[in-house]
Design a protein around this motif. Structure first.
Motif, PDB file in Angstrom:
ATOM      1  N   GLN A 166       6.472   5.688   1.466  1.00  0.00           N
ATOM      2  CA  GLN A 166       5.955   6.834   0.717  1.00  0.00           C
ATOM      3  C   GLN A 166       4.468   7.086   0.989  1.00  0.00           C
ATOM      4  OE1 GLN A 166       7.445   7.326  -3.374  1.00  0.00           O
ATOM      5  NE2 GLN A 166       8.798   5.580  -3.001  1.00  0.00           N
ATOM      6  N   ASN A 167       4.154   7.156   2.271  1.00  0.00           N
ATOM      7  CA  ASN A 167       2.848   7.597   2.722  1.00  0.00           C
ATOM      8  C   ASN A 167       3.036   8.810   3.621  1.00  0.00           C
ATOM      9  OD1 ASN A 167       0.421   5.812   1.892  1.00  0.00           O
ATOM     10  ND2 ASN A 167       2.045   4.309   2.302  1.00  0.00           N
ATOM     11  N   HIS A 168       2.032   9.132   4.427  1.00  0.00           N
ATOM     12  CA  HIS A 168       2.118  10.263   5.346  1.00  0.00           C
ATOM     13  C   HIS A 168       1.999   9.803   6.796  1.00  0.00           C
ATOM     14  CE1 HIS A 168       0.596  13.108   1.895  1.00  0.00           C
ATOM     15  NE2 HIS A 168       1.807  12.635   1.699  1.00  0.00           N
TER      16      HIS A 168
ATOM     17  N   VAL B 162       0.850  -1.190   0.000  1.00  0.00           N
ATOM     18  CA  VAL B 162       0.000   0.000   0.000  1.00  0.00           C
ATOM     19  C   VAL B 162       0.888   1.243   0.000  1.00  0.00           C
ATOM     20  CG1 VAL B 162      -2.105  -0.954   0.991  1.00  0.00           C
ATOM     21  CG2 VAL B 162      -0.257  -0.267   2.508  1.00  0.00           C
ATOM     22  N   SER B 163       2.080   1.099  -0.565  1.00  0.00           N
ATOM     23  CA  SER B 163       3.021   2.212  -0.638  1.00  0.00           C
ATOM     24  C   SER B 163       2.549   3.263  -1.636  1.00  0.00           C
ATOM     25  CB  SER B 163       4.412   1.705  -1.031  1.00  0.00           C
ATOM     26  OG  SER B 163       4.372   1.079  -2.296  1.00  0.00           O
ATOM     27  N   GLN B 164       3.134   4.454  -1.534  1.00  0.00           N
ATOM     28  CA  GLN B 164       2.837   5.563  -2.439  1.00  0.00           C
ATOM     29  C   GLN B 164       1.348   5.890  -2.475  1.00  0.00           C
ATOM     30  OE1 GLN B 164       5.749   3.733  -5.564  1.00  0.00           O
ATOM     31  NE2 GLN B 164       5.492   5.870  -6.149  1.00  0.00           N
ATOM     32  N   ASN B 165       0.785   6.046  -1.277  1.00  0.00           N
ATOM     33  CA  ASN B 165      -0.581   6.528  -1.119  1.00  0.00           C
ATOM     34  C   ASN B 165      -0.549   7.744  -0.190  1.00  0.00           C
ATOM     35  OD1 ASN B 165      -2.859   4.797  -2.433  1.00  0.00           O
ATOM     36  ND2 ASN B 165      -1.348   3.282  -1.753  1.00  0.00           N
ATOM     37  N   TYR B 166      -1.673   8.026   0.444  1.00  0.00           N
ATOM     38  CA  TYR B 166      -1.763   9.190   1.327  1.00  0.00           C
ATOM     39  C   TYR B 166      -2.212   8.786   2.729  1.00  0.00           C
ATOM     40  CZ  TYR B 166      -1.344  11.777  -3.043  1.00  0.00           C
ATOM     41  OH  TYR B 166      -0.902  12.269  -4.247  1.00  0.00           O
ATOM     42  N   LEU B 167      -1.805   7.609   3.152  1.00  0.00           N
ATOM     43  CA  LEU B 167      -2.192   7.111   4.468  1.00  0.00           C
ATOM     44  C   LEU B 167      -1.544   7.945   5.571  1.00  0.00           C
ATOM     45  CD1 LEU B 167      -1.769   3.271   3.801  1.00  0.00           C
ATOM     46  CD2 LEU B 167      -3.869   4.631   3.638  1.00  0.00           C
ATOM     47  N   THR B 168      -2.346   8.355   6.529  1.00  0.00           N
ATOM     48  CA  THR B 168      -1.830   9.125   7.666  1.00  0.00           C
ATOM     49  C   THR B 168      -1.819   8.305   8.948  1.00  0.00           C
ATOM     50  OG1 THR B 168      -4.049  10.018   8.067  1.00  0.00           O
ATOM     51  CG2 THR B 168      -2.568  11.325   6.689  1.00  0.00           C
ATOM     52  N   THR B 169      -2.753   7.367   9.076  1.00  0.00           N
ATOM     53  CA  THR B 169      -2.814   6.512  10.260  1.00  0.00           C
ATOM     54  C   THR B 169      -3.210   5.095   9.846  1.00  0.00           C
ATOM     55  OG1 THR B 169      -5.139   7.070  10.683  1.00  0.00           O
ATOM     56  CG2 THR B 169      -3.457   8.394  11.805  1.00  0.00           C
ATOM     57  N   LEU B 170      -2.824   4.147  10.688  1.00  0.00           N
ATOM     58  CA  LEU B 170      -3.235   2.752  10.530  1.00  0.00           C
ATOM     59  C   LEU B 170      -3.673   2.236  11.890  1.00  0.00           C
ATOM     60  CD1 LEU B 170      -0.285   1.438   8.310  1.00  0.00           C
ATOM     61  CD2 LEU B 170      -2.644   1.810   7.553  1.00  0.00           C
ATOM     62  N   THR B 171      -4.816   1.546  11.928  1.00  0.00           N
ATOM     63  CA  THR B 171      -5.298   1.020  13.200  1.00  0.00           C
ATOM     64  C   THR B 171      -4.392  -0.102  13.682  1.00  0.00           C
ATOM     65  OG1 THR B 171      -6.778  -0.532  12.089  1.00  0.00           O
ATOM     66  CG2 THR B 171      -7.683   1.616  12.672  1.00  0.00           C
ATOM     67  N   ALA B 172      -4.399  -0.347  14.979  1.00  0.00           N
ATOM     68  CA  ALA B 172      -3.489  -1.323  15.580  1.00  0.00           C
ATOM     69  C   ALA B 172      -3.705  -2.733  15.046  1.00  0.00           C
ATOM     70  CB  ALA B 172      -3.650  -1.313  17.097  1.00  0.00           C
ATOM     71  N   ASP B 173      -4.934  -3.056  14.621  1.00  0.00           N
ATOM     72  CA  ASP B 173      -5.239  -4.422  14.178  1.00  0.00           C
ATOM     73  C   ASP B 173      -5.424  -4.529  12.664  1.00  0.00           C
ATOM     74  OD1 ASP B 173      -7.530  -2.940  14.136  1.00  0.00           O
ATOM     75  OD2 ASP B 173      -8.790  -4.436  15.106  1.00  0.00           O
ATOM     76  N   ILE B 174      -4.922  -3.577  11.908  1.00  0.00           N
ATOM     77  CA  ILE B 174      -5.148  -3.546  10.465  1.00  0.00           C
ATOM     78  C   ILE B 174      -4.588  -4.780   9.757  1.00  0.00           C
ATOM     79  CG2 ILE B 174      -3.059  -2.219   9.986  1.00  0.00           C
ATOM     80  CD1 ILE B 174      -6.463  -1.935   8.168  1.00  0.00           C
ATOM     81  N   PHE B 175      -3.495  -5.345  10.292  1.00  0.00           N
ATOM     82  CA  PHE B 175      -2.875  -6.508   9.649  1.00  0.00           C
ATOM     83  C   PHE B 175      -3.169  -7.812  10.387  1.00  0.00           C
ATOM     84  CE2 PHE B 175       0.169  -2.920   8.753  1.00  0.00           C
ATOM     85  CZ  PHE B 175      -0.264  -2.713   7.451  1.00  0.00           C
ATOM     86  N   ARG B 176      -4.083  -7.757  11.319  1.00  0.00           N
ATOM     87  CA  ARG B 176      -4.440  -8.947  12.085  1.00  0.00           C
ATOM     88  C   ARG B 176      -5.071 -10.002  11.181  1.00  0.00           C
ATOM     89  NH1 ARG B 176      -4.941  -7.895  17.331  1.00  0.00           N
ATOM     90  NH2 ARG B 176      -3.417  -6.288  16.751  1.00  0.00           N
ATOM     91  N   GLY B 177      -4.572 -11.222  11.263  1.00  0.00           N
ATOM     92  CA  GLY B 177      -5.163 -12.314  10.489  1.00  0.00           C
ATOM     93  C   GLY B 177      -4.354 -12.723   9.276  1.00  0.00           C
ATOM     94  N   ILE B 178      -3.403 -11.878   8.835  1.00  0.00           N
ATOM     95  CA  ILE B 178      -2.614 -12.239   7.655  1.00  0.00           C
ATOM     96  C   ILE B 178      -1.250 -12.776   8.125  1.00  0.00           C
ATOM     97  CG2 ILE B 178      -3.767 -10.869   5.907  1.00  0.00           C
ATOM     98  CD1 ILE B 178      -1.846  -8.618   6.348  1.00  0.00           C
ATOM     99  N   ARG B 179      -1.335 -13.873   8.831  1.00  0.00           N
ATOM    100  CA  ARG B 179      -0.182 -14.441   9.538  1.00  0.00           C
ATOM    101  C   ARG B 179       0.906 -14.978   8.619  1.00  0.00           C
ATOM    102  NH1 ARG B 179      -4.688 -17.442  10.123  1.00  0.00           N
ATOM    103  NH2 ARG B 179      -4.731 -19.551   9.239  1.00  0.00           N
TER     104      ARG B 179
END
Length: 296
Positions: A226-228, A200-217
Motif C-alpha cells: 500500500q505505497n506508490h 513501512v506499509s500504507q505510506n506514499y513511497l514512490t521509490t526506494l534506493t537499491a541499498d535501503i535495506f543493506r545491513g539489516i541481515r
C-alpha cells in the motif's frame, strides 16, 4: 451454616468487591497499581513510591509534567495509552531510570521534544502509535540502546531525520506504517543489525534506493504494501537471506527484475497481489522454501 453467618459472608464479599478496585489505585496497592479507566484527569500522587508498574490507560489525562512521576522512581512499566494527552513537558520521564515499558499510544500528541526520553537507557518498549505526530526531532531516541520495540504506526509523519534510528542496535521491531512518508533516506536502517520486523506499509513511497535495506541481515518480516512503488532495483533485497515474509502488494508495480528474489533462500510468504506486474518466467528460481504466493 447459620443464616446469620451466611449474611455476614455475603456482606464481606460485597465489601471486598467494592473495595478491590479502589485499593488497586491507592496507597494500599503493592508493586502494581491499576488506575486505569477511572476518569482521572491527572496522575495520582498518593500511590506507593516503591511501585514498579503503573497502569493509567483509559483516563482523561491531557498533559504530563515532571512532577507527575518524580515520586515514582522505581517504575519499570508505565501505561498511559487511551488518554487525551496532547502535551508532555520537558523532563517528564527524566527520573524514571528503571523504566523498561512506556506506552503512549492512542493519545493526541502532535510533537515531542528532542530530550523527551533522555536517561531512559533501560527502555525496551516504546509505543507512540495512533497519535498526531507530524515530525520527530533528530536525536529523540539517542541513548535508548536497549530498545527493541518502537512502534510509530498511525501518525502523520511525512519525513524522518536520516539518523533518527542511530544507536538503536538492539531494535527488533520497527513499525512506521500508516504515515505520510514519501521517502526514506539511504542508510536510515543500516545499523539495525538485530531488526526482525520492519513495516513501512500504507505510506506514499514512490521509490526506494537499491541499498535501503543493506545491513539489516536478520530481517524476517518486511512490509512494503500500500505505497506508490512502481519499480524496484534488482539489488534491493540483497543480503536479506533470513527474510521469511515479504509484502509488496497494492502498489503500482508493473515489472520486476528477473533476479530480484535471488538470495532469499528462506522466503516462505510472498505477496504481490493488486499490482499490474508482468513477471519474468524464472523470477521464482532459487526460493525453494516458498509456501504461499499471492499474485491476484
Amino acid at each position: 451454616m447459620p443464616n446469620k453467618t451466611k449474611r455476614m459472608l455475603v456482606l464481606l464479599l460485597i465489601i471486598l468487591k467494592e473495595a478491590g478496585p479502589t485499593a488497586a489505585c491507592s496507597s494500599s496497592c503493592s508493586s502494581d497499581c491499576d488506575c486505569s479507566s477511572r476518569g482521572l484527569t491527572s496522575v495520582p500522587q498518593d500511590l506507593p513510591t516503591t511501585m514498579t508498574q503503573l497502569y493509567l490507560h483509559g483516563n482523561d489525562i491531557t498533559n504530563l509534567s515532571r512532577s507527575d512521576f518524580s515520586r515514582y522512581r522505581s517504575l519499570t512499566t508505565l501505561e498511559l495509552h487511551y488518554n487525551q494527552i496532547s502535551m508532555i513537558h520537558n523532563k517528564t520521564f527524566h527520573n524514571l531510570t528503571s523504566l523498561t515499558q512506556l506506552y503512549l499510544h492512542d493519545n493526541r500528541l502532535t510533537s515531542l521534544t528532542s530530550d523527551m526520553f533522555a536517561g531512559l537507557d533501560k527502555l525496551q518498549t516504546l509505543f507512540l502509535y495512533q497519535n498526531h505526530l507530524t515530525v520527530l526531532p533528530g536525536g529523540i531516541f539517542a541513548g535508548l540502546n536497549q530498545l527493541w520495540r518502537l512502534w510509530l504506526t498511525g501518525n502523520q509523519l511525512n519525513t524522518l531525520p536520516a539518523d533518527i534510528f542511530a544507536g538503536l542496535g538492539s531494535l527488533q521491531s520497527l513499525y512506521l506504517s500508516q504515515n505520510q512518508l514519501t521517502s526514506v533516506t539511504t542508510g536510515m536502517f543500516a545499523r539495525l543489525s538485530n531488526l526482525h520486523s520492519l513495516s513501512v506499509s500504507q505510506n506514499y513511497l514512490t521509490t526506494l534506493t537499491a541499498d535501503i535495506f543493506r545491513g539489516i541481515r536478520n530481517l524476517r518480516y518486511l512490509y512494503l504494501s500500500q505505497n506508490h512503488l512502481s519499480t524496484l532495483s534488482a539489488a534491493i533485497f540483497e543480503g536479506l537471506g533470513n527474510l521469511q515474509t515479504l509484502y509488496l502488494s497494492e502498489n503500482h508495480i508493473t515489472s520486476l527484475p528477473a533476479d530480484i528474489f535471488m538470495g532469499l533462500d528462506n522466503l516462505q510468504y510472498l505477496y504481490l497481489h493488486q499490482n499490474q506486474i508482468t513477471l519474468p518466467a524464472d523470477i521464482f528460481v532459487g526460493i525453494g522454501k516458498l509456501q504461499s504466493l499471492h499474485l491476484i
